[in-house]
Design an enzyme around this catalytic site. Structure first.
Site, PDB file in Angstrom:
ATOM      1  N   GLY A 203      -4.139 -41.719  -7.519  1.00  0.00           N
ATOM      2  CA  GLY A 203      -2.894 -41.044  -7.685  1.00  0.00           C
ATOM      3  C   GLY A 203      -3.044 -39.692  -6.898  1.00  0.00           C
TER       4      GLY A 203
ATOM      5  CD  GLN B 212      -3.118 -33.674  -7.544  1.00  0.00           C
ATOM      6  OE1 GLN B 212      -2.337 -34.928  -7.559  1.00  0.00           O
ATOM      7  NE2 GLN B 212      -4.346 -33.620  -7.940  1.00  0.00           N
TER       8      GLN B 212
ATOM      9  CB  CYS C  40      -7.325 -34.605 -11.977  1.00  0.00           C
ATOM     10  SG  CYS C  40      -5.954 -33.830 -10.945  1.00  0.00           S
ATOM     11  CG  LEU C  41      -8.093 -36.642  -6.024  1.00  0.00           C
ATOM     12  CD1 LEU C  41      -7.203 -36.924  -4.766  1.00  0.00           C
ATOM     13  CD2 LEU C  41      -9.374 -37.048  -5.723  1.00  0.00           C
TER      14      LEU C  41
ATOM     15  CG  HIS D 217      -2.968 -37.608 -14.162  1.00  0.00           C
ATOM     16  ND1 HIS D 217      -4.165 -37.242 -14.609  1.00  0.00           N
ATOM     17  CD2 HIS D 217      -2.787 -36.989 -12.833  1.00  0.00           C
ATOM     18  CE1 HIS D 217      -4.753 -36.300 -13.974  1.00  0.00           C
ATOM     19  NE2 HIS D 217      -4.250 -36.216 -12.891  1.00  0.00           N
ATOM     20  CD  GLU D 218      -1.145 -38.477  -9.931  1.00  0.00           C
ATOM     21  OE1 GLU D 218      -0.813 -37.380  -9.502  1.00  0.00           O
ATOM     22  OE2 GLU D 218      -2.228 -39.123 -10.112  1.00  0.00           O
TER      23      GLU D 218
ATOM     24  CG  HIS E 280      -0.726 -33.370 -10.856  1.00  0.00           C
ATOM     25  ND1 HIS E 280      -1.528 -32.342 -11.040  1.00  0.00           N
ATOM     26  CD2 HIS E 280      -1.467 -34.343 -10.880  1.00  0.00           C
ATOM     27  CE1 HIS E 280      -2.771 -32.536 -10.953  1.00  0.00           C
ATOM     28  NE2 HIS E 280      -2.781 -33.691 -10.876  1.00  0.00           N
TER      29      HIS E 280
HETATM   30 CO    CO Z   1      -4.343 -35.249 -10.893  1.00  0.00          CO
END
Ligand code: CO
Length: 157
Positions: free
Chosen positions: A46, A51, A90-91, A132-133, A136
């Site tokens: 995701g 991000q 998470c990236l 989660h997204e 963000h």
């Molecule tokens: Co993330």
């Protein structure tokens, strides 16, 4: 193919809040496509526009390899029930995994890349990934979900 730079903790831009997408124009379509490329390139499941330093409510998700990546615009949680407690990565936090309390079942409304209204109910990995997204997009990251001790350890690096 264009891959975008993924912001990493502690970049303060990760704390910015995203705004609703008003018109799905070619720029938005291009952004969504590049976000998908970026997510796949980084082996993520995701990615939120926040991000890649774009404050627009766009999420891309790639949970299963046999369904095309999802593009979710202006998501809003309209129902939630129960709890789950799973490890998340998470990236923007490479090599960090923490357990996060989430709702088990969520129902969201969103618009797709064609501007069509959608409702989606989910209770599995997709549910966790969406929560989660969506965090963000509201400037909330895994850091905010960490225990005080984990936060201290992370700040040392
Ligand atoms: Co993330």
């Amino acid at each position: 193919m264009i891959t975008l730079k993924v912001l990493k903790y502690p970049d303060i831009n990760l704390k910015k809040k995203a705004e609703n997408v008003k018109i799905i124009d070619t720029n938005i379509k291009k952004l969504a496509k590049n976000m998908i490329e970026t997510m796949l390139y980084n082996n993520g499941i995701g990615l939120a526009a926040t991000q890649v330093n774009v404050q627009k409510k766009i999420i891309v998700i790639n949970i299963t390899s046999f369904i095309r990546p999802l593009i979710i615009i202006n998501p809003k949680i309209i129902y939630k029930k129960g709890y789950s407690f799973e490890l998340e990565g998470c990236l923007s936090f490479p090599n960090i995994f923490i357990k996060v309390k989430r709702n088990k079942i969520i129902k969201i409304k969103f618009i797709d890349i064609n501007g069509k209204n959608n409702i989606l109910t989910t209770d599995n990995l997709l549910s966790i990934c969406l929560q989660h997204e969506i965090d963000h997009l509201n400037g909330i990251t895994l850091y905010d979900k960490m225990s005080p001790l984990k936060k201290k350890l992370l700040e040392k690096f």
